[in-house]
Design a protein around this motif. Structure first.
Motif, PDB file in Angstrom:
ATOM      1  N   THR A 119       0.829  -1.209   0.000  1.00  0.00           N
ATOM      2  CA  THR A 119       0.000   0.000   0.000  1.00  0.00           C
ATOM      3  C   THR A 119       0.861   1.256   0.000  1.00  0.00           C
ATOM      4  O   THR A 119       0.585   2.223  -0.727  1.00  0.00           O
ATOM      5  N   ILE A 122       2.347   1.770  -3.482  1.00  0.00           N
ATOM      6  CA  ILE A 122       1.348   2.285  -4.425  1.00  0.00           C
ATOM      7  C   ILE A 122       1.057   3.758  -4.151  1.00  0.00           C
ATOM      8  O   ILE A 122       0.923   4.565  -5.084  1.00  0.00           O
ATOM      9  N   GLN A 123       0.978   4.126  -2.880  1.00  0.00           N
ATOM     10  CA  GLN A 123       0.722   5.524  -2.521  1.00  0.00           C
ATOM     11  C   GLN A 123       1.819   6.450  -3.033  1.00  0.00           C
ATOM     12  O   GLN A 123       1.571   7.630  -3.302  1.00  0.00           O
ATOM     13  N   ASN A 125       3.532   5.780  -5.807  1.00  0.00           N
ATOM     14  CA  ASN A 125       3.660   5.524  -7.249  1.00  0.00           C
ATOM     15  C   ASN A 125       4.898   4.702  -7.611  1.00  0.00           C
ATOM     16  O   ASN A 125       5.537   4.931  -8.642  1.00  0.00           O
ATOM     17  N   TYR A 151      -3.710  -5.691  -6.435  1.00  0.00           N
ATOM     18  CA  TYR A 151      -2.494  -4.889  -6.330  1.00  0.00           C
ATOM     19  C   TYR A 151      -1.570  -5.070  -7.537  1.00  0.00           C
ATOM     20  O   TYR A 151      -0.726  -4.213  -7.800  1.00  0.00           O
TER      21      TYR A 151
END
Length: 237
Positions: A119, A122-123, A125, A151
């Motif tokens: 997570t 992904i936050q 990038n 994901y």
């Protein structure tokens, strides 16, 4: 030099000093890294060989972790003096996968801390990809069972490579798919063969001790017990 996470602040400082560049992508192995599946997967081999060949293959699976299905089958056939011909591989692979999915359904869990780690990537990038020696059907099953499917938009499996680990092909292909130079990627592995492949590829290689003790994984650049010990400053500063 291999760093171990006994003193996280000191280790993080040393890593950042010796690896000043920012890494731009993360390549994950699946079994033992994303998913707590090694015991169930190896157990499926036990069931298969006992059922089909009346052979007890034992409980030492260290020599097959990180290997492709073809390599595992060849290893067991040689070890137990069974006659192996390539034409039996698809049948054995299908049987093993069926046994595995039946025994693993409803029992698989993501490796502790991995969802939170992903997570954060992904936050910020950070591109991610799965690169596993497992067959595609097994990887997809594992990710679906553990709620990790959403994901990952990219997966590389044993079906898409010619050379299994410790050859670096799978990680070089993963970096190519991410469109990031391999020396700007982090590989996360749990097996000795996987760590060897990561290092051979030129990636910064992190070993997590879910399947092997730290001393067996000391070829890695960093050895951790859990995802929380991976310094995120390697990725975003």
């Amino acid at each position: 030099m291999t760093f171990q996470s006994c003193d996280s602040d000191l280790i993080n400082e040393k890593i950042l000093r010796t690896h000043p560049q920012r890494y731009k992508g993360v390549i994950f192995d699946c079994d033992g890294v994303l998913v707590d599946s090694e015991a169930l997967s190896c157990g499926a081999w036990n069931i298969l060989f006992e059922r089909e060949y009346n052979i007890d293959i034992g409980t030492d699976y260290s020599h097959i972790l990180g290997k492709t299905t073809k390599e595992v089958v060849e290893s067991f056939f040689k070890l137990h003096s069974l006659e192996y011909t390539p034409d039996i591989l698809p049948k054995i692979a299908a049987m093993k996968e069926r046994i595995y999915q039946e025994s693993a359904h409803g029992k698989l869990k993501p490796t502790p801390g991995v969802k939170e780690f992903i997570t954060k990537l992904i936050q910020h990038n950070i591109p991610i990809i799965v690169a596993s020696s497992g067959i595609l059907a097994k990887i997809q099953f594992n990710l679906k069972e553990t709620g990790l499917s959403d994901y990952f938009s990219q997966i590389i499996s044993a079906d898409g490579i010619k050379n299994g680990k410790p050859h670096p092909e799978i990680f070089l292909l993963a970096a190519e798919r991410l469109k990031i130079p391999i020396n700007e990627c982090i590989v996360i592995e749990d097996s000795v063969t996987g760590v060897s492949a990561g290092k051979a590829s030129g990636a910064f290689t992190v070993a997590i001790t879910t399947s092997f003790p730290a001393k067996k994984l000391n070829q890695a650049d960093l050895v951790v017990k859990k995802f929380e010990e991976i310094p995120l400053d390697l990725l975003f500063r």
